[in-house]
Design an enzyme around this catalytic site. Sequence first.
Site, mmCIF file in Angstrom:
data_model
loop_
_atom_site.group_PDB
_atom_site.id
_atom_site.type_symbol
_atom_site.label_atom_id
_atom_site.label_comp_id
_atom_site.label_asym_id
_atom_site.label_seq_id
_atom_site.Cartn_x
_atom_site.Cartn_y
_atom_site.Cartn_z
ATOM 1 N N HIS A 40 -9.660 1.000 4.662
ATOM 2 C CA HIS A 40 -8.401 1.208 5.389
ATOM 3 C C HIS A 40 -8.689 2.139 6.569
ATOM 4 O O HIS A 40 -9.498 3.066 6.469
ATOM 5 C CB HIS A 40 -7.355 1.828 4.456
ATOM 6 C CG HIS A 40 -5.988 1.824 5.037
ATOM 7 N ND1 HIS A 40 -5.591 2.740 5.990
ATOM 8 C CD2 HIS A 40 -4.919 1.013 4.838
ATOM 9 C CE1 HIS A 40 -4.342 2.492 6.339
ATOM 10 N NE2 HIS A 40 -3.901 1.449 5.658
ATOM 11 N N GLU A 70 -7.153 4.559 7.701
ATOM 12 C CA GLU A 70 -6.961 5.991 7.403
ATOM 13 C C GLU A 70 -8.191 6.563 6.710
ATOM 14 O O GLU A 70 -8.539 7.730 6.901
ATOM 15 C CB GLU A 70 -5.679 6.179 6.566
ATOM 16 C CG GLU A 70 -4.437 5.969 7.433
ATOM 17 C CD GLU A 70 -3.195 5.505 6.690
ATOM 18 O OE1 GLU A 70 -3.142 5.587 5.445
ATOM 19 O OE2 GLU A 70 -2.261 5.027 7.371
ATOM 20 N N GLY A 99 1.941 2.117 10.686
ATOM 21 C CA GLY A 99 2.859 3.243 10.538
ATOM 22 C C GLY A 99 3.519 3.670 11.839
ATOM 23 O O GLY A 99 4.118 4.738 11.919
ATOM 24 N N GLY A 140 2.544 -1.247 4.303
ATOM 25 C CA GLY A 140 2.590 0.188 4.021
ATOM 26 C C GLY A 140 4.019 0.651 3.791
ATOM 27 O O GLY A 140 4.593 0.440 2.721
ATOM 28 N N GLY A 141 4.604 1.263 4.805
ATOM 29 C CA GLY A 141 5.924 1.883 4.670
ATOM 30 C C GLY A 141 6.974 0.998 4.003
ATOM 31 O O GLY A 141 7.718 1.458 3.122
ATOM 32 N N SER A 167 3.044 -2.355 10.357
ATOM 33 C CA SER A 167 4.492 -2.349 10.565
ATOM 34 C C SER A 167 5.160 -3.698 10.260
ATOM 35 O O SER A 167 6.079 -4.109 10.962
ATOM 36 C CB SER A 167 4.823 -1.876 11.981
ATOM 37 O OG SER A 167 4.323 -0.573 12.193
ATOM 38 N N ASN A 185 0.873 -1.173 0.000
ATOM 39 C CA ASN A 185 0.000 0.000 0.000
ATOM 40 C C ASN A 185 0.909 1.222 0.000
ATOM 41 O O ASN A 185 1.480 1.560 1.038
ATOM 42 C CB ASN A 185 -0.900 -0.014 1.247
ATOM 43 C CG ASN A 185 -1.691 1.269 1.406
ATOM 44 O OD1 ASN A 185 -1.795 2.060 0.461
ATOM 45 N ND2 ASN A 185 -2.255 1.486 2.592
ATOM 46 N N TRP A 186 1.041 1.824 -1.172
ATOM 47 C CA TRP A 186 1.971 2.957 -1.283
ATOM 48 C C TRP A 186 1.437 4.209 -0.591
ATOM 49 O O TRP A 186 2.168 5.183 -0.438
ATOM 50 C CB TRP A 186 2.239 3.278 -2.757
ATOM 51 C CG TRP A 186 3.085 2.273 -3.482
ATOM 52 C CD1 TRP A 186 3.599 1.115 -2.983
ATOM 53 C CD2 TRP A 186 3.510 2.355 -4.850
ATOM 54 N NE1 TRP A 186 4.323 0.461 -3.952
ATOM 55 C CE2 TRP A 186 4.289 1.193 -5.111
ATOM 56 C CE3 TRP A 186 3.328 3.268 -5.882
ATOM 57 C CZ2 TRP A 186 4.865 0.950 -6.364
ATOM 58 C CZ3 TRP A 186 3.891 3.019 -7.130
ATOM 59 C CH2 TRP A 186 4.657 1.874 -7.353
ATOM 60 N N LYS A 187 0.167 4.217 -0.239
ATOM 61 C CA LYS A 187 -0.472 5.422 0.324
ATOM 62 C C LYS A 187 -0.214 6.612 -0.608
ATOM 63 O O LYS A 187 -0.087 6.419 -1.808
ATOM 64 C CB LYS A 187 0.018 5.699 1.747
ATOM 65 C CG LYS A 187 -0.042 4.460 2.634
ATOM 66 C CD LYS A 187 0.038 4.793 4.087
ATOM 67 C CE LYS A 187 0.184 3.506 4.887
ATOM 68 N NZ LYS A 187 -0.106 3.679 6.300
ATOM 69 N N GLU A 192 -5.815 -5.144 10.381
ATOM 70 C CA GLU A 192 -4.831 -4.088 10.595
ATOM 71 C C GLU A 192 -5.150 -3.349 11.895
ATOM 72 O O GLU A 192 -5.959 -2.410 11.895
ATOM 73 C CB GLU A 192 -4.873 -3.099 9.427
ATOM 74 C CG GLU A 192 -4.488 -3.716 8.100
ATOM 75 C CD GLU A 192 -3.832 -2.681 7.193
ATOM 76 O OE1 GLU A 192 -2.736 -2.966 6.699
ATOM 77 O OE2 GLU A 192 -4.382 -1.591 7.017
HETATM 78 C C1 PEP Z 1 -1.002 0.049 5.874
HETATM 79 O O1 PEP Z 1 -0.969 1.215 5.517
HETATM 80 O O2 PEP Z 1 -1.908 -0.687 5.499
HETATM 81 C C2 PEP Z 1 0.067 -0.418 6.764
HETATM 82 C C3 PEP Z 1 -0.029 -1.623 7.265
HETATM 83 O O3 PEP Z 1 1.094 0.453 6.990
HETATM 84 P P1 PEP Z 1 2.499 0.109 7.712
HETATM 85 O O4 PEP Z 1 3.000 -1.183 7.109
HETATM 86 O O5 PEP Z 1 3.374 1.270 7.366
HETATM 87 O O6 PEP Z 1 2.228 -0.013 9.157
#
Ligand code: PEP
Length: 251
Positions: A95, A97, A173, A233-234, A212, A9-11, A167
Amino acid sequence: MRKKLVAGNWKMHGCLAENDQLLADVVDRLTGLSSDQFAVCVPYPYLFSVQNTLKDTNIAWGAQNLSQFEKGAYTGEVSAAMLKDFGCRYVIVGHSERRTLFNESNVVVAEKYSAAQHAGIVPILCVGESLKQRDDGITETIIAEQLAEVIQRAGVESLDSAVVAYEPIWAIGTGKTATPQQAEDVHAFIRKEIAKQNSSVADNLTILYGGSVKASNALELFAMPDIDGGLIGGASLVADEFVAICRALVH
Ligand code: PEP
């Protein structure tokens, strides 16, 4: 056997040049590794270019959101049919967010889930609790409610053409990952909750963990019996990390 998946997930990150570099670094190193188990969910404006880059590779692509509406006067929105036009295989819905920053309710998330499926796109349905909800001991209640709205609207069998991502909001994040056992407990709960209505749907459902995930913890998370991969994500923005996480899935 349940399908396994690592989806990035590049956000709201990247630009044409960075995306090209990232995918160039990832594609070669995943070539031949496995088909049908890797994906990236990118910002809308890059779908055209990502489709061109990935079309003959073993990496699928998708979006991070969609409109619940089919078409019409919805300025700024993007429909499921438009995502299909760009070859999207997946779309993330619900998600945290989107739920927290853009006030998406369980009802809206369920509408988006259905809109994706009607267009033939696999929704990656995100569920998860906040730290306060976990501390209050209502993690399962929250997740059951998030699932129930979708099941009520689309039917439990719809999950045959969907992916669920657990999640925990407190792990997204933040660098704070759920322990493999904490994640496994919730994954097993999700499967049990769905099995109440249809055990074969529950058995076959791909449930990803997100929060994470990194190269250093992917293996132990993916080794848990009810964890079928990750939503990343990251770490999906760093080629070495993303490749290592994909490798952990198929090792
Ligand atoms: C996400 O945005 O779905 C996510 C899991 O982010 P991260 O891996 O950065 O925690």
